[in-house]
Design an enzyme around this catalytic site. Structure first.
Site, mmCIF file in Angstrom:
data_model
loop_
_atom_site.group_PDB
_atom_site.id
_atom_site.type_symbol
_atom_site.label_atom_id
_atom_site.label_comp_id
_atom_site.label_asym_id
_atom_site.label_seq_id
_atom_site.Cartn_x
_atom_site.Cartn_y
_atom_site.Cartn_z
ATOM 1 N N LYS A 24 -27.439 2.641 -46.141
ATOM 2 C CA LYS A 24 -26.028 2.996 -46.346
ATOM 3 C C LYS A 24 -25.582 3.966 -45.273
ATOM 4 C CE LYS A 24 -22.546 2.942 -49.339
ATOM 5 N NZ LYS A 24 -21.704 2.635 -48.189
ATOM 6 N N LYS A 46 -26.178 3.842 -39.999
ATOM 7 C CA LYS A 46 -24.888 4.216 -39.381
ATOM 8 C C LYS A 46 -24.485 3.146 -38.390
ATOM 9 C CE LYS A 46 -22.054 7.755 -39.701
ATOM 10 N NZ LYS A 46 -21.888 8.529 -40.949
HETATM 11 P P1 NAD Z 1 -11.272 11.166 -39.226
HETATM 12 O O1 NAD Z 1 -11.210 10.260 -38.074
HETATM 13 O O2 NAD Z 1 -10.501 10.813 -40.458
HETATM 14 O O3 NAD Z 1 -10.845 12.666 -38.822
HETATM 15 C C1 NAD Z 1 -11.396 13.381 -37.767
HETATM 16 C C2 NAD Z 1 -10.303 14.294 -37.237
HETATM 17 O O4 NAD Z 1 -10.851 15.186 -36.273
HETATM 18 C C3 NAD Z 1 -9.181 13.513 -36.563
HETATM 19 O O5 NAD Z 1 -7.939 13.859 -37.139
HETATM 20 C C4 NAD Z 1 -9.292 13.936 -35.110
HETATM 21 O O6 NAD Z 1 -8.064 13.936 -34.423
HETATM 22 C C5 NAD Z 1 -9.876 15.332 -35.248
HETATM 23 N N1 NAD Z 1 -10.491 15.852 -34.013
HETATM 24 C C6 NAD Z 1 -11.093 15.174 -33.014
HETATM 25 N N2 NAD Z 1 -11.512 16.015 -32.059
HETATM 26 C C7 NAD Z 1 -11.145 17.256 -32.442
HETATM 27 C C8 NAD Z 1 -11.278 18.553 -31.866
HETATM 28 N N3 NAD Z 1 -11.881 18.737 -30.704
HETATM 29 N N4 NAD Z 1 -10.782 19.611 -32.553
HETATM 30 C C9 NAD Z 1 -10.184 19.447 -33.745
HETATM 31 N N5 NAD Z 1 -10.031 18.235 -34.336
HETATM 32 C C10 NAD Z 1 -10.507 17.150 -33.696
HETATM 33 O O7 NAD Z 1 -12.834 11.323 -39.546
HETATM 34 P P2 NAD Z 1 -13.487 11.848 -40.900
HETATM 35 O O8 NAD Z 1 -13.844 10.664 -41.725
HETATM 36 O O9 NAD Z 1 -12.675 12.950 -41.454
HETATM 37 O O10 NAD Z 1 -14.866 12.428 -40.330
HETATM 38 C C11 NAD Z 1 -14.987 13.740 -39.813
HETATM 39 C C12 NAD Z 1 -16.447 14.149 -39.820
HETATM 40 O O11 NAD Z 1 -16.954 14.053 -41.163
HETATM 41 C C13 NAD Z 1 -17.372 13.277 -38.973
HETATM 42 O O12 NAD Z 1 -18.428 14.073 -38.470
HETATM 43 C C14 NAD Z 1 -17.945 12.298 -39.989
HETATM 44 O O13 NAD Z 1 -19.199 11.757 -39.585
HETATM 45 C C15 NAD Z 1 -18.094 13.220 -41.188
HETATM 46 N N6 NAD Z 1 -18.183 12.535 -42.479
HETATM 47 C C16 NAD Z 1 -17.198 11.710 -42.909
HETATM 48 C C17 NAD Z 1 -17.301 11.107 -44.161
HETATM 49 C C18 NAD Z 1 -16.202 10.248 -44.731
HETATM 50 O O14 NAD Z 1 -16.283 9.888 -45.919
HETATM 51 N N7 NAD Z 1 -15.159 9.916 -43.999
HETATM 52 C C19 NAD Z 1 -18.437 11.327 -44.948
HETATM 53 C C20 NAD Z 1 -19.431 12.199 -44.473
HETATM 54 C C21 NAD Z 1 -19.287 12.789 -43.238
#
Ligand code: NAD
Length: 474
Positions: A74, A110
């Site tokens: 997953k 992933k």
């Molecule tokens: P997302 O694409 O919805 O949001 C990420 C945000 O970060 C975007 O709005 C982007 O513009 C912003 N960003 C990019 N570069 C940046 C910078 N230098 N400074 C500030 N903001 C910046 O992605 P997400 O799903 O929110 O994921 C974010 C993190 O959380 C990632 O590391 C991802 O692996 C992790 N994550 C996500 C989930 C999930 O359910 N979506 C689950 C576990 C972990």
């Protein structure tokens, strides 16, 4: 979305190995089994063409399955120009440990597609996502019992719906086809509460850490989330929902950073108002509820809790000396490099690690997968029964006491749990109990000085145990 700010290809998986090796010293597991656990079981690297206008664009993409000790594997699919093999392997490994910590019975995986979603039209996104799915099908890298993707950076419900639809088209007789991917829209087999699950889990995790009075005393804080100051990096799915729940829980968010700038207000920012501004203007900058600020400078403002929720490597050797918080709550995966972590731990900063803190997404994905396999919405069978049992109980109490319950009392008691209630409560229980599992490893094992090592120890023990149960490593 911005493309990764600091690319360290070849280093992220090494960082995860460093954390693993540091923790392995505290675990009584054979060298051979440790080797089996830590390396990536399979990686599929692909290139495929997609028609754009009158020409073809060749897309590079990956799917890494880190551990098959439990199936399915997953993990999310990331859409970013910074995607590379090292990154997907590292993120897949983190998924393995994350699932073990929160008792989700999956191995880690992933995926990554090397494109910029901001520069790709919705039609191209759909063609790319569907073609990626058919590549996964061809190589047996997707299926309800094989490998189940989910959203990650740059992807969301829309992409998950395309994946489910493509899979169902290839396997029209597969009754459980919808369980091939999670994070789908509710109308297409998704579950209520998945969209906000990672941010809600981040909130539960931070709240639990701040509820332990003796730890707060060590950090020079009073217990509780109310009134504590927060800075959030990233205002996407995880950042926005973390901010929303922290705000609703009484936390004061003084800065939020995005790829193109930050907003700062020492009196607090309302994330819902900021989101409305973001939706309207396409940016969080020029918000009337705060002043514009430098996107990296924002991370260095003094606060109680810094929540990186964007990407990996954001707190690194270049900026760590200027980081000024008591707690770093890793909502993103890998936001703190090992070099920076060493400095932070020496300064007494408490790091709540990604492999625990952002596990809310995969926890609720697990609930969604269970819902898809059982073909019934959580709460459907019991909701009315619970309500009528509560009504009967109220009338018995009213008869016995001769007093009538107020409408407010009735509305609180006479309500059966619906799907969202059950998802939230399952997630809350998961995050609270997992926090105490890893904290207790930290405080009881001599030589462990940080919560990440404790979390890895808990994960390695559980994974080693499942290999033993399989009889693979007697
Ligand atoms: P997302 O694409 O919805 O949001 C990420 C945000 O970060 C975007 O709005 C982007 O513009 C912003 N960003 C990019 N570069 C940046 C910078 N230098 N400074 C500030 N903001 C910046 O992605 P997400 O799903 O929110 O994921 C974010 C993190 O959380 C990632 O590391 C991802 O692996 C992790 N994550 C996500 C989930 C999930 O359910 N979506 C689950 C576990 C972990």
């Amino acid at each position: 979305m911005s493309d990764i700010t600091e690319k360290r290809e070849g280093e992220f998986f090494d960082d995860v190995l460093k954390y693993f090796n540091r923790a392995a010293k505290f675990v009584n597991v054979s060298e051979g089994l440790l080797e089996q656990i830590k390396y990536c079981n399979s990686v599929y690297r692909m290139k495929f063409p997609v028609k754009v206008g009158n020409d073809y664009m060749v897309i590079e993409a990956y799917r890494a399955e880190h551990s098959h000790h439990k199936l399915p594997t997953k993990g999310g699919i990331r859409f970013s120009t910074a995607v590379n093999q090292d990154e997907v392997m590292a993120l897949a490994a983190l998924m393995t440990y994350k699932c073990a910590i929160v008792d989700v019975p999956f191995g880690g995986a992933k995926g990554g597609i090397k494109i910029s979603p901001r520069k790709t039209t919705p039609e191209e996104m759909e063609r790319i996502t569907r073609r990626y799915t058919s590549e996964l099908i061809k190589k047996n890298f997707i299926g309800p019992g094989i490998d189940v993707p989910a959203p990650d950076y740059g992807s969301g419900e829309r992409e998950m719906a395309w994946i489910a639809d493509t899979y169902a088209t290839f396997f029209p007789n597969e009754l459980n086809a919808l369980a091939c991917v999670t994070g789908k829209p509710v109308g297409q087999g998704g579950i209520r509460g998945r969209r906000e699950a990672t941010g809600l889990g981040v909130y539960f995790g931070i709240r639990e850490a701040l509820n332990v009075a003796e730890d707060c005393a060590k950090w020079g804080m009073t217990p509780g989330i109310a009134g504590k100051t927060f800075i959030i990096q990233g205002f996407g799915n995880v950042g926005f929902h973390s901010a929303k729940f922290i705000y609703e829980g009484g936390g004061k968010i003084i800065a939020i950073a995005e790829w193109n700038g930050a907003v700062y207000n020492p009196n607090g920012i309302d994330p819902m108002a900021l989101e409305a501004h973001h939706q309207k203007t396409g940016s969080i900058t020029n918000f009337s509820g705060g002043e514009n600020y430098d996107k990296y400078g924002a991370l260095e403002i003094a606060c109680d809790v810094l929540v990186p929720a964007a990407l990996e490597n954001q707190i690194n050797k270049d900026n760590v000396a200027r980081i000024n918080c008591k707690i770093i709550a890793e909502a993103a995966n890998g936001p703190v490099t090992p070099e920076a972590e060493e400095v932070l731990i020496a300064k007494g900063v408490y790091i709540i690690p990604d492999i625990y803190l952002n596990a809310g997404g995969v926890t609720v994905s697990y609930f969604e997968w269970l819902k898809n396999l059982s073909h019934v919405r959580f709460g459907r069978l019991g909701k009315r029964y619970e309500e009528s049992a509560a009504k009967n109980m109220i009338s018995v109490v009213e008869n016995m006491t001769g007093k009538a319950a107020s409408d407010i009392q009735k509305s609180l008691i006479e309500r059966g749990a619906d799907e969202k209630d059950l998802v939230y409560s399952g997630l809350e229980e998961t995050m609270i109990s997992a926090y105490h599992d890893i904290r207790s490893e930290l405080i009881t094992t001599e030589g462990i000085n940080d919560l990440r090592t404790a979390a890895f120890v808990v994960a390695i023990k559980k994974i080693a145990q499942s290999y033993n149960t399989l009889g693979v490593f007697p």
